[in-house]
Write a protein that holds these residues in place. Structure first.
Motif, mmCIF file in Angstrom:
data_model
loop_
_atom_site.group_PDB
_atom_site.id
_atom_site.type_symbol
_atom_site.label_atom_id
_atom_site.label_comp_id
_atom_site.label_asym_id
_atom_site.label_seq_id
_atom_site.Cartn_x
_atom_site.Cartn_y
_atom_site.Cartn_z
ATOM 1 N N VAL A 27 -12.970 40.599 48.435
ATOM 2 C CA VAL A 27 -12.772 41.099 47.068
ATOM 3 C C VAL A 27 -13.925 40.660 46.173
ATOM 4 O O VAL A 27 -14.488 41.459 45.403
ATOM 5 C CB VAL A 27 -11.426 40.619 46.505
ATOM 6 N N ALA A 28 -14.296 39.386 46.257
ATOM 7 C CA ALA A 28 -15.413 38.887 45.452
ATOM 8 C C ALA A 28 -16.715 39.571 45.857
ATOM 9 O O ALA A 28 -17.546 39.906 44.994
ATOM 10 C CB ALA A 28 -15.538 37.377 45.605
ATOM 11 N N GLY A 29 -16.899 39.777 47.165
ATOM 12 C CA GLY A 29 -18.103 40.464 47.622
ATOM 13 C C GLY A 29 -18.197 41.872 47.085
ATOM 14 O O GLY A 29 -19.263 42.315 46.630
ATOM 15 N N LEU A 158 -25.912 38.137 48.052
ATOM 16 C CA LEU A 158 -26.285 36.880 48.698
ATOM 17 C C LEU A 158 -26.034 35.641 47.832
ATOM 18 O O LEU A 158 -25.515 34.644 48.347
ATOM 19 C CB LEU A 158 -27.746 36.939 49.141
ATOM 20 N N PRO A 159 -26.394 35.635 46.532
ATOM 21 C CA PRO A 159 -26.135 34.417 45.748
ATOM 22 C C PRO A 159 -24.661 34.007 45.731
ATOM 23 O O PRO A 159 -24.345 32.824 45.875
ATOM 24 C CB PRO A 159 -26.636 34.797 44.348
ATOM 25 N N ALA A 160 -23.760 34.976 45.563
ATOM 26 C CA ALA A 160 -22.327 34.649 45.566
ATOM 27 C C ALA A 160 -21.889 34.176 46.940
ATOM 28 O O ALA A 160 -21.061 33.260 47.067
ATOM 29 C CB ALA A 160 -21.509 35.861 45.140
ATOM 30 N N LEU A 258 -11.955 29.888 43.049
ATOM 31 C CA LEU A 258 -13.398 30.114 43.043
ATOM 32 C C LEU A 258 -13.703 31.588 43.269
ATOM 33 O O LEU A 258 -14.532 32.189 42.566
ATOM 34 C CB LEU A 258 -14.064 29.255 44.114
ATOM 35 N N GLN A 259 -13.049 32.182 44.238
ATOM 36 C CA GLN A 259 -13.214 33.623 44.496
ATOM 37 C C GLN A 259 -12.771 34.434 43.276
ATOM 38 O O GLN A 259 -13.425 35.420 42.892
ATOM 39 C CB GLN A 259 -12.385 34.034 45.711
ATOM 40 N N ALA A 260 -11.650 34.026 42.684
ATOM 41 C CA ALA A 260 -11.135 34.741 41.512
ATOM 42 C C ALA A 260 -12.100 34.637 40.341
ATOM 43 O O ALA A 260 -12.265 35.593 39.565
ATOM 44 C CB ALA A 260 -9.759 34.196 41.124
ATOM 45 N N LEU A 269 -10.889 42.089 36.284
ATOM 46 C CA LEU A 269 -9.850 41.166 35.858
ATOM 47 C C LEU A 269 -8.544 41.354 36.622
ATOM 48 O O LEU A 269 -7.848 40.386 36.933
ATOM 49 C CB LEU A 269 -9.581 41.314 34.352
ATOM 50 N N ARG A 270 -8.178 42.591 36.926
ATOM 51 C CA ARG A 270 -6.931 42.808 37.662
ATOM 52 C C ARG A 270 -7.008 42.202 39.058
ATOM 53 O O ARG A 270 -6.058 41.554 39.519
ATOM 54 C CB ARG A 270 -6.626 44.304 37.746
ATOM 55 N N ALA A 271 -8.115 42.434 39.723
ATOM 56 C CA ALA A 271 -8.287 41.864 41.054
ATOM 57 C C ALA A 271 -8.318 40.343 40.985
ATOM 58 O O ALA A 271 -7.737 39.657 41.836
ATOM 59 C CB ALA A 271 -9.573 42.392 41.695
#
Length: 292
Positions: A27-29, A158-160, A258-260, A269-271
């Protein structure tokens, strides 16, 4: 053994509740790469969970002799799951993860999913007890983030991915001291590294969303710092095995906020809210099935 007892042993074997820390990678990716959170993203998250569970089963199969001494209550040394069953489960879940990734994301997803699966297996079977172990585990998590972004967005993501990898490296280093405890130096180093992870997250996600998104992300980063950071501070005060185990558990679950935070700062924001809701659920389940 009854069917229910056998199922419970398998749930313990794969550390099922810890899988709630996995969907946030993809999700973060996707969020940082600007990809839509569509059914394909859900499929990639499911693929990640299968690969994670497969890795957990393989981990216990590979560590069965060590666990017989250090953790005799685990499913394999206690006789509730055979090594053959664990290996078959690891193989099946890994194949399912790769297959689901291929269906959900097509050949581009396989470009990431196959190396991810290979990294997990090499870690469990060869690198876990070597100096390269933490780096291998961190690489697996970074690839999991990039699975959500897609191979064509790897540079943007890549940074994330490196932020998540840095957190994973810290947790893995601590996990090596779960049985015997730690000296006072290591927890100070890992606490400093966690501070760098927080600063890096802020830098990576800066100007990617509105002010409202940034405020939400900072709040979630605060939750991350308050859980994992506080647990590491306890290890600094008392580096005994019990506190190290608690810090490792907090680090595994702390990956969710952290992912959120990354997801929120990127305007999703919903995710991010959905991921944040997984955090208390994962903590509650961890009291019943250990994530470490």
């Amino acid at each position: 053994m009854t069917a229910v007892a056998h199922l419970a042993a398998l749930v313990e074997l794969v550390r099922a509740p810890a899988a709630l820390t996995v969907p946030g990678d993809t999700v973060a990716g996707a969020a940082i790469a600007g990809r839509p959170l569509d059914p394909a993203s859900v499929g990639l998250a499911a693929a990640s969970i299968c690969l994670y569970w497969g890795g957990m089963a393989l981990n216990d199969m590979a560590d069965r002799d060590v666990d017989a001494v250090e953790r005799p209550h685990r499913p394999i040394p206690s006789g509730r799951v055979t090594p053959r069953t664990a290996f078959a489960l690891a193989t099946g879940l890994t194949a399912a993860g790769i297959g689901i990734a291929g269906v959900a994301g097509g050949p581009p997803a396989l470009i990431v999913a196959v190396p991810l699966a290979a990294t997990v297996w090499v870690y469990d079977l060869a690198l876990k007890s070597t100096p390269l172990g933490p780096a291998a585990m961190a690489t697996a998590r970074a690839l999991d983030v990039m699975l959500g972004a897609g191979p064509h967005q790897s540079r943007r993501c890549l940074p994330a991915a490196l932020v998540v990898a840095g957190h994973t490296y810290v947790v893995t280093e601590l996990s090596r001291r779960e049985v015997q405890g730690s000296g006072k130096t290591l927890p100070k180093i890992t606490l400093g590294a966690t501070t760098l992870v927080i600063l890096a997250t802020s830098a990576v996600t800066r100007r990617r969303g509105t002010r409202r998104h940034q405020i939400a992300g900072l709040g979630l980063l605060g939750a991350y710092a308050g859980t994992f950071g506080a647990a590491q501070a306890a290890v600094v005060r008392d580096p005994g095995a019990r506190h190290v185990q608690q810090a490792v558990g907090a680090g595994i679950l702390g990956l969710v906020p952290l992912q959120a935070a990354i997801t929120a700062c990127c305007g999703r924001l919903r995710a991010a809210g959905a991921l944040a809701l997984l955090f208390p659920v994962a903590r509650a389940l961890a009291r019943r099935v250990s994530p470490t």
